[in-house]
Structures are given as C-alpha cells and as structure tokens.
Design a protein around this motif. Structure first.
Motif, PDB file in Angstrom:
ATOM      1  N   PHE A   1      20.550 -32.835  -3.474  1.00  0.00           N
ATOM      2  CA  PHE A   1      20.965 -33.900  -2.560  1.00  0.00           C
ATOM      3  C   PHE A   1      20.018 -35.093  -2.666  1.00  0.00           C
ATOM      4  CE2 PHE A   1      20.787 -35.818   1.794  1.00  0.00           C
ATOM      5  CZ  PHE A   1      22.050 -36.383   1.779  1.00  0.00           C
ATOM      6  N   THR A   2      20.589 -36.296  -2.849  1.00  0.00           N
ATOM      7  CA  THR A   2      19.734 -37.470  -3.093  1.00  0.00           C
ATOM      8  C   THR A   2      19.664 -38.440  -1.913  1.00  0.00           C
ATOM      9  OG1 THR A   2      21.493 -38.854  -4.032  1.00  0.00           O
ATOM     10  CG2 THR A   2      20.359 -37.359  -5.559  1.00  0.00           C
ATOM     11  N   GLY A   3      20.261 -38.064  -0.777  1.00  0.00           N
ATOM     12  CA  GLY A   3      20.205 -38.952   0.393  1.00  0.00           C
ATOM     13  C   GLY A   3      18.827 -38.978   1.032  1.00  0.00           C
ATOM     14  N   SER A   4      18.708 -39.782   2.118  1.00  0.00           N
ATOM     15  CA  SER A   4      17.378 -40.006   2.708  1.00  0.00           C
ATOM     16  C   SER A   4      17.075 -39.101   3.898  1.00  0.00           C
ATOM     17  CB  SER A   4      17.268 -41.464   3.174  1.00  0.00           C
ATOM     18  OG  SER A   4      18.161 -41.678   4.268  1.00  0.00           O
ATOM     19  N   ASN A   5      18.056 -38.319   4.340  1.00  0.00           N
ATOM     20  CA  ASN A   5      17.841 -37.516   5.547  1.00  0.00           C
ATOM     21  C   ASN A   5      18.573 -36.183   5.425  1.00  0.00           C
ATOM     22  OD1 ASN A   5      17.017 -36.956   8.250  1.00  0.00           O
ATOM     23  ND2 ASN A   5      19.047 -37.553   8.990  1.00  0.00           N
ATOM     24  N   ALA A   6      17.818 -35.092   5.346  1.00  0.00           N
ATOM     25  CA  ALA A   6      18.421 -33.759   5.258  1.00  0.00           C
ATOM     26  C   ALA A   6      17.338 -32.714   5.470  1.00  0.00           C
ATOM     27  CB  ALA A   6      19.083 -33.548   3.892  1.00  0.00           C
ATOM     28  N   ALA A   7      17.769 -31.513   5.798  1.00  0.00           N
ATOM     29  CA  ALA A   7      16.852 -30.367   5.865  1.00  0.00           C
ATOM     30  C   ALA A   7      17.594 -29.167   5.287  1.00  0.00           C
ATOM     31  CB  ALA A   7      16.424 -30.100   7.300  1.00  0.00           C
ATOM     32  N   LEU A   8      16.816 -28.212   4.810  1.00  0.00           N
ATOM     33  CA  LEU A   8      17.373 -27.070   4.088  1.00  0.00           C
ATOM     34  C   LEU A   8      16.674 -25.810   4.587  1.00  0.00           C
ATOM     35  CD1 LEU A   8      18.986 -26.129   1.416  1.00  0.00           C
ATOM     36  CD2 LEU A   8      16.818 -26.519   0.227  1.00  0.00           C
ATOM     37  N   LEU A   9      17.452 -24.758   4.823  1.00  0.00           N
ATOM     38  CA  LEU A   9      16.857 -23.468   5.170  1.00  0.00           C
ATOM     39  C   LEU A   9      17.114 -22.513   4.018  1.00  0.00           C
ATOM     40  CD1 LEU A   9      15.485 -22.135   7.819  1.00  0.00           C
ATOM     41  CD2 LEU A   9      17.647 -20.890   7.954  1.00  0.00           C
ATOM     42  N   VAL A  10      16.053 -22.003   3.423  1.00  0.00           N
ATOM     43  CA  VAL A  10      16.177 -21.049   2.315  1.00  0.00           C
ATOM     44  C   VAL A  10      15.649 -19.711   2.811  1.00  0.00           C
ATOM     45  CG1 VAL A  10      15.424 -20.474  -0.036  1.00  0.00           C
ATOM     46  CG2 VAL A  10      15.889 -22.858   0.578  1.00  0.00           C
TER      47      VAL A  10
ATOM     48  N   LYS B   1      14.804 -15.411   2.297  1.00  0.00           N
ATOM     49  CA  LYS B   1      14.274 -14.529   1.247  1.00  0.00           C
ATOM     50  C   LYS B   1      15.389 -13.730   0.573  1.00  0.00           C
ATOM     51  CE  LYS B   1      13.131 -10.703   4.319  1.00  0.00           C
ATOM     52  NZ  LYS B   1      12.070  -9.899   4.926  1.00  0.00           N
ATOM     53  N   ASP B   2      16.563 -13.617   1.252  1.00  0.00           N
ATOM     54  CA  ASP B   2      17.705 -12.922   0.637  1.00  0.00           C
ATOM     55  C   ASP B   2      18.494 -13.865  -0.284  1.00  0.00           C
ATOM     56  OD1 ASP B   2      19.134 -14.610   2.261  1.00  0.00           O
ATOM     57  OD2 ASP B   2      20.086 -13.043   3.455  1.00  0.00           O
ATOM     58  N   ARG B   3      17.950 -15.077  -0.520  1.00  0.00           N
ATOM     59  CA  ARG B   3      18.526 -16.083  -1.433  1.00  0.00           C
ATOM     60  C   ARG B   3      19.666 -16.903  -0.835  1.00  0.00           C
ATOM     61  NH1 ARG B   3      18.956 -12.642  -7.033  1.00  0.00           N
ATOM     62  NH2 ARG B   3      16.731 -12.458  -7.457  1.00  0.00           N
ATOM     63  N   SER B   4      20.017 -16.650   0.415  1.00  0.00           N
ATOM     64  CA  SER B   4      21.042 -17.491   1.032  1.00  0.00           C
ATOM     65  C   SER B   4      20.401 -18.826   1.433  1.00  0.00           C
ATOM     66  CB  SER B   4      21.646 -16.792   2.251  1.00  0.00           C
ATOM     67  OG  SER B   4      20.636 -16.620   3.232  1.00  0.00           O
ATOM     68  N   ALA B   5      21.229 -19.839   1.660  1.00  0.00           N
ATOM     69  CA  ALA B   5      20.698 -21.160   2.023  1.00  0.00           C
ATOM     70  C   ALA B   5      21.673 -21.883   2.934  1.00  0.00           C
ATOM     71  CB  ALA B   5      20.448 -21.990   0.765  1.00  0.00           C
ATOM     72  N   ALA B   6      21.117 -22.754   3.782  1.00  0.00           N
ATOM     73  CA  ALA B   6      21.938 -23.606   4.646  1.00  0.00           C
ATOM     74  C   ALA B   6      21.353 -25.008   4.586  1.00  0.00           C
ATOM     75  CB  ALA B   6      21.915 -23.068   6.070  1.00  0.00           C
ATOM     76  N   ILE B   7      22.228 -26.023   4.684  1.00  0.00           N
ATOM     77  CA  ILE B   7      21.734 -27.395   4.588  1.00  0.00           C
ATOM     78  C   ILE B   7      22.359 -28.237   5.699  1.00  0.00           C
ATOM     79  CG2 ILE B   7      23.507 -28.285   2.982  1.00  0.00           C
ATOM     80  CD1 ILE B   7      21.104 -29.657   1.446  1.00  0.00           C
ATOM     81  N   ALA B   8      21.627 -29.252   6.153  1.00  0.00           N
ATOM     82  CA  ALA B   8      22.145 -30.143   7.195  1.00  0.00           C
ATOM     83  C   ALA B   8      21.765 -31.578   6.875  1.00  0.00           C
ATOM     84  CB  ALA B   8      21.581 -29.742   8.556  1.00  0.00           C
ATOM     85  N   THR B   9      22.692 -32.498   7.195  1.00  0.00           N
ATOM     86  CA  THR B   9      22.413 -33.927   7.063  1.00  0.00           C
ATOM     87  C   THR B   9      23.212 -34.651   8.139  1.00  0.00           C
ATOM     88  OG1 THR B   9      22.334 -35.823   5.564  1.00  0.00           O
ATOM     89  CG2 THR B   9      24.254 -34.397   5.378  1.00  0.00           C
ATOM     90  N   ASP B  10      23.048 -35.970   8.237  1.00  0.00           N
ATOM     91  CA  ASP B  10      23.787 -36.710   9.271  1.00  0.00           C
ATOM     92  C   ASP B  10      25.074 -37.309   8.707  1.00  0.00           C
ATOM     93  OD1 ASP B  10      23.389 -39.634   8.525  1.00  0.00           O
ATOM     94  OD2 ASP B  10      21.297 -38.965   8.603  1.00  0.00           O
ATOM     95  N   GLY B  11      25.863 -37.906   9.602  1.00  0.00           N
ATOM     96  CA  GLY B  11      27.211 -38.379   9.277  1.00  0.00           C
ATOM     97  C   GLY B  11      27.313 -39.418   8.170  1.00  0.00           C
ATOM     98  N   ARG B  12      26.216 -40.115   7.875  1.00  0.00           N
ATOM     99  CA  ARG B  12      26.252 -41.101   6.792  1.00  0.00           C
ATOM    100  C   ARG B  12      26.499 -40.451   5.440  1.00  0.00           C
ATOM    101  NH1 ARG B  12      20.460 -43.590   7.232  1.00  0.00           N
ATOM    102  NH2 ARG B  12      20.059 -41.399   7.715  1.00  0.00           N
ATOM    103  N   TYR B  13      26.188 -39.154   5.348  1.00  0.00           N
ATOM    104  CA  TYR B  13      26.182 -38.490   4.038  1.00  0.00           C
ATOM    105  C   TYR B  13      27.230 -37.389   3.896  1.00  0.00           C
ATOM    106  CZ  TYR B  13      21.698 -40.871   3.388  1.00  0.00           C
ATOM    107  OH  TYR B  13      20.697 -41.815   3.253  1.00  0.00           O
ATOM    108  N   THR B  14      28.246 -37.398   4.794  1.00  0.00           N
ATOM    109  CA  THR B  14      29.259 -36.334   4.757  1.00  0.00           C
ATOM    110  C   THR B  14      29.874 -36.173   3.369  1.00  0.00           C
ATOM    111  OG1 THR B  14      29.747 -36.851   7.061  1.00  0.00           O
ATOM    112  CG2 THR B  14      31.326 -35.445   5.905  1.00  0.00           C
ATOM    113  N   THR B  15      30.329 -37.275   2.785  1.00  0.00           N
ATOM    114  CA  THR B  15      30.992 -37.239   1.472  1.00  0.00           C
ATOM    115  C   THR B  15      29.989 -36.923   0.369  1.00  0.00           C
ATOM    116  OG1 THR B  15      32.375 -39.007   2.327  1.00  0.00           O
ATOM    117  CG2 THR B  15      32.561 -38.526  -0.026  1.00  0.00           C
TER     118      THR B  15
END
Length: 363
Positions: free
Chosen positions: A41-50, A52-66
């Motif tokens: 992801f190349t936007g300016s605002n995001a966070a990622l949860l990784v 140990k079981d290799r699953s991941a979740a990501i979040a960003t704001d409405g500017r970057y939906t697409t």
C-alpha cells in the motif's frame, strides 16, 4: 493472486516467524514505510496487524478506499478514521500485541492502550522489520538501480549544460538538479539537495543557500531521487577553476579512502571494518580529525536505513544489502570534500550503481 502479492506475503511470513520466536502473538504496524513494505500500500495513512499464524488485517481512511483495494488485493481492508482501534478490537484476550517502539509517540501509545480489549498486553518491539528489510529482493534492487541511474543522468546533464559555474548560486544549482530529476521521473528528491560551495563545503550538511560560486571553490553536491518508493543517494565534489594545493590534496585523500571503502564492501566483512578501511586512509594522511561522520548507510524505501558502516556499526555485510560509501574531509573556513557512491553487495566485488566519474572535475 498477482506477482506482487506473493512478495508481500513472503515478507509477512518472515515477520510472523520472528513474532512467534519472540512470543508475540500479533504486531500492530503503524510506521507507514513498514505498512508499504509488508503490504504494497502506497498511501499516506494506514495500519496493519500481522499475526504469528500469518493472517493479516489492514485499515486505512476513506480517501484510499479504491487504492487499497487495487494495491492490496490479498488482505481485506477496513475503512475507518480510527486505525489502531479497529485493528485491535478483535484481538483475542491473553494475546501479546507488539507495537513499533521506534515510531510510536507516547500519545499514540496511550490511544492504543485505550483501544485494547481487556486482557490484551501491548509490548514494545524494535528492529524486527528493519532486519527483514536489510537484504533486498530483485525488484527492490532493480528499482534502486533505476533511481540511481536517473539521478546520475540528471547530474551529468546539468554539468554538461554548464549548470555548475562561477556566478551561479547554490540554490540555483539545487533547483536545477531537482527539476531535472523530476523531469526524469522523480516523485520528489530523496532529501533536501545539498550544494555546498567554498567555505560552506566544510560543513557536511550545509543545505543550499545564497552563496554564489567563485573561482577556487570546491562545490559538494549531495542529492537523491525518490522514485516508485525507492531512493538514491550520491555525492560528487567539483572544483570551480583550479583549487589550492591543500584542497586538491584533500580531494585525492578522500578519493583514496572512498575506493578503500568500496573495496572492503564484500559479504562477511564487519561494518566496523568497512568504516575503518575509509578512516585509516584519512587518518594516515593526517586528516583524521576532519572526517567527522560515519562512512555509510543502507538505502531503500528510506534514504538512510540499516546497515550502518560506522565506528558503532553492528553486524556484517551480506549479499543483497545496500551500502553507501561516503567519506569526507572538512577543513573549517577553507573547504571540504565528500565523495559518495551507493553499492549493492554481491558475492564478489560490490556493484556501484552511482556511475558518475570520481576524479576531480575542474569546471
């Protein structure tokens, strides 16, 4: 899944196994460069949860939906203003969640603590992602080489056009060089371009001011191009008319030191020894007190990243690391010289990706 996804997935897998080894269940990645490194992801605002079981979740704001949907097709994104809160909410009680100790402010940490479910423990984690970033994959090396090549081209074209000359200000030269880099594909400079002339060249990090170049000056130009997420970094020192014997001497000594540093940059060499190789040449010539910074650093998504070739440098060079070799000699009031290349560490001699000539060019 496209080609890119497997690369990011591989990086997240490496992180997951590091977390498991540290008894950390999940890691909240908030440093935007690291989010980019691990997800694409190349936007300016995001966070990622990784996890140990290799699953991941990501979040960003409405500017970057697409944008996040197209850049990170393999992780479902949550669109929210409260990144940490959304990612931490589903964490299982009893889990230890790592946070990036080097990048999280006290205020951010307080907000994370407030967002944590009952029974979830936040633990500071440092240097783990940096360790994974130390060695570069083929695409990273390609991007770095492209940025270095284009930045070198911008310098060559400016010098050829007579852009570095008596009567022109440092600021004009910096603007000229940055414009040329933009025209060749830079998104921005990697850092504020340094153009340091005459006595200013004795200051390692003088920016670019109103001083006008005069005969007898040395002019140090330290610059880089940021392109497609990656950076370049190189320095050359020019003479405006014939320099004094002293200035010519410090140029030759700095060049000899720089070549010694390049030669030392092979796999298995301790970073302190790379620094020592440069420092020794300068010290033996009697200018040891005038080499006031370390020898070099890695270049990648950040223009200054691990490893560090310094007196305090840790670890050894490995294949596919990057390293700058940039010794300098700075004589207060008189002038200074710095010569810098960016290298790829290969199985043999390093590959220099900043190909501009290094003998003293008198303009």
């Amino acid at each position: 899944m496209g080609m890119a996804d497997t690369r990011f997935d591989t990086r997240r897998r490496k992180l997951a196994s590091e977390l498991a080894a540290k008894r950390v269940d999940d890691m909240l990645v908030t440093h935007i460069t690291h989010v980019r490194y691990l997800s694409g992801f190349t936007g300016s605002n995001a966070a990622l949860l990784v996890s140990k079981d290799r699953s991941a979740a990501i979040a960003t704001d409405g500017r970057y939906t697409t944008q996040i949907a197209s850049e990170v097709p393999d992780i479902e994104a949550t669109i929210t203003r409260q990144l940490a809160k959304e990612l931490l909410a589903p964490v299982v009680p009893g889990h230890r969640v790592g946070f990036e100790a080097d990048y999280v402010s006290v205020a951010q940490l307080e907000r994370m603590k407030a967002a944590c479910p009952e029974g979830v423990e936040l633990v500071p984690v440092s240097g783990v992602i940096e360790q994974i970033r130390l060695t570069k994959d083929n695409l990273e090396l390609t991007r770095l080489a492209e940025a270095a090549e284009l930045a070198t081209q911008a310098l060559a074209e400016m010098v050829e056009a007579g852009g570095v000359r008596e009567g022109r200000s440092e600021r004009d030269i910096a603007a000229d060089l940055e414009f040329r880099m933009r025209m060749l594909g830079a998104e921005r400079p990697s850092f504020d371009t340094i153009v340091a002339s005459g006595p200013n060249s004795a200051m390692p990090h003088h920016s670019a001011g109103d001083r006008v170049l005069a005969k007898g000056d040395l002019v140090t130009i330290d610059f880089g191009m940021h392109r497609l997420g990656f950076n370049s970094d190189m320095t050359r020192t020019f003479a405006i008319g014939e320099p004094s014997a002293t200035l010519r001497e410090i140029y030759e000594v700095t060049l000899a030191a720089q070549l010694a540093g390049v030669k030392a940059s092979t796999p298995g060499t301790a970073l302190v020894d790379v620094d020592a190789a440069c420092r020794e040449v300068i010290t033996d010539a009697g200018y040891g007190d005038y080499f006031v910074h370390s020898t070099g650093h890695g270049v990648g998504l950040d223009v200054h990243e691990a490893p560090s070739a310094a007196k305090t440098g840790e670890g050894v060079l490995r294949e596919d690391m990057t390293l700058t070799i940039e010794p300098g000699i700075y004589l207060p009031g008189e002038g200074g010289v710095r010569i810098e290349d960016t290298l790829f560490i290969t199985s043999g001699a390093p590959r220099i990706i900043t190909s501009y000539p290094k003998e003293l060019i008198v303009l």
